[in-house]
Design an enzyme around this catalytic site. Sequence first.
Site, PDB file in Angstrom:
ATOM      1  CG  HIS A 138      -1.799  -0.982   1.537  1.00 58.44           C
ATOM      2  ND1 HIS A 138      -1.476  -2.121   2.213  1.00 58.44           N
ATOM      3  CD2 HIS A 138      -3.123  -1.090   1.234  1.00 58.44           C
ATOM      4  CE1 HIS A 138      -2.540  -2.895   2.316  1.00 58.44           C
ATOM      5  NE2 HIS A 138      -3.559  -2.307   1.736  1.00 58.44           N
ATOM      6  CG  ASP A 176       1.617  -0.891   3.459  1.00 55.70           C
ATOM      7  OD1 ASP A 176       0.792  -0.540   4.293  1.00 55.70           O
ATOM      8  OD2 ASP A 176       1.405  -1.737   2.557  1.00 55.70           O
TER       9      ASP A 176
HETATM   10  C1  XLS Z   1      -7.870  -6.635   4.060  1.00 57.44           C
HETATM   11  C2  XLS Z   1      -7.399  -6.800   2.685  1.00 57.44           C
HETATM   12  C3  XLS Z   1      -6.233  -5.908   2.305  1.00 57.44           C
HETATM   13  C4  XLS Z   1      -6.053  -5.872   0.812  1.00 57.44           C
HETATM   14  C5  XLS Z   1      -5.204  -4.753   0.338  1.00 57.44           C
HETATM   15  O1  XLS Z   1      -8.585  -7.469   4.603  1.00 57.44           O
HETATM   16  O2  XLS Z   1      -7.104  -8.135   2.485  1.00 57.44           O
HETATM   17  O3  XLS Z   1      -5.076  -6.350   2.941  1.00 57.44           O
HETATM   18  O4  XLS Z   1      -5.518  -7.066   0.339  1.00 57.44           O
HETATM   19  O5  XLS Z   1      -5.705  -3.524   0.687  1.00 57.44           O
END
Ligand code: XLS
Length: 456
Positions: free
Chosen positions: A121, A124
């Site tokens: 992300h 992140d």
């Molecule tokens: C949350 C989601 C997230 C997505 C990316 O439950 O899995 O991690 O994969 O935003």
Amino acid sequence: MAKKSTPSKAKRTKTAAAPRTKAAFPDIAAVPFVERGSRAELGFRHYRPDEKVEGKPMREHLRFASAYWHTMRNGLADPFGAPTALMPWDDGTDSLANAARRIEVFAEFLTKCRIDHWCFHDRDIAPEGATLAESHRNLDAIVKVAKDVMKGAKKRLLWGTACLFAHPRYASGAATSPSLAVYAYAAAQVKKAIEVTHELGGEGYVFWGGREGYTSLLNTDMKREREQLARFLHMAVDHKKKIGFKGRFYIEPKPREPSVHQYDSDAAACLAFLREFDLLGELSLNIETNHATLAGHTMEHELTVARDAQALGSIDANMGTDNCGWDTDEFPIDVHLTTKIMLIVLSMGGFTSGGLNFDAKRRRESFEPKDLFHAHVAGMDAFARGLKAAAAIRADGRIAEFVRQRYRSWNTDLGLRVRSGASSFEELANVALGAKEPSLESGRQEWLEAIVQEYL
Ligand code: XLS
Ligand code: NI
Ligand code: NI
């Protein structure tokens, strides 16, 4: 947390990241390949990247990725307790130098763990600034570092995404916010995230709408919110084409958590949404195991729905705990599950731009850096076994043949007429009136399950 950082500080980041700092995992070498039954603590028992299955190397079938948010940023806090994870390389600040250092640590981890891809992300990898412009600058500085480091380590970006759920501004949604100002902010963030994903050579871009839903319908205009989301995605597609980003766009379904109801609740709901708003050719799905179970489906169900619409793009590989209703994001170690997943992946001819992203975290009791390796190795071995078992089941052929035979009556002249739309209720009524009671054939589920067992 916003920390002050200026463009000149961003420049200093370059020097902070240039000389390779000492190893973050000094006691861990590249995970070796060991025999099954070996007592070596760390080692792949099943995953052999270059071994061919159905004529293709395992690494190309599996296309493993590690998730930056879990591997590098998840301190393993839970709603009742503080973080437990030890991250000796991380100084705990939001500085750009720390963010740059994490990228290097992640590359060291990917290399030692023999993982070819990564996912992230925007927030992140780089700290959110005091303003949107500053956040963009922070991201640019870290993307520069990531581009170099990942190129050097030969790691490819499976997909990027934007975090549109953590900051308080998104409490009522991003693309489905009642506030146009928030919608514009989200658009700016996604625009930038697509651009940096493109810059990093990403093969895909994910839309996961954790806040794109509602907590109460008393304050929510669902029709309007879904239309807003469709417009948002159309603008994202336009922008993707404008900048020449060739990666695939994915929607990741999830029914709830953090919202009470999320619009992208499952694969069928996503496909209906994409069809309704004329987006089906532009986006495919990224299916996550624990989201499937939260939706009350099996992973095979969700994958099958997506595959049958030619929209199965990628997989977030994890699993939940049977007796706990949370999205526990555990590493997938159930070989029965991985076999069923790989049967579907093989049946569609394999991934193209997608792969298996471990959207998974260690338990908070497993707080040592070494546990990151144990977790990924266990997941990779489970998928290697699943891949081999799935290929063996396909070579065996009995299950596929059983299914073919089960539908054989549809290959008769009448069956073909019904399927092509050439028949009618009159014709079928005449056939039924002139025939005996249809005979029933066993579905043989338990026998088919036994065949699967044979290969696990
Ligand atoms: C949350 C989601 C997230 C997505 C990316 O439950 O899995 O991690 O994969 O935003
Ligand atoms: Ni998830
Ligand atoms: Ni996910």
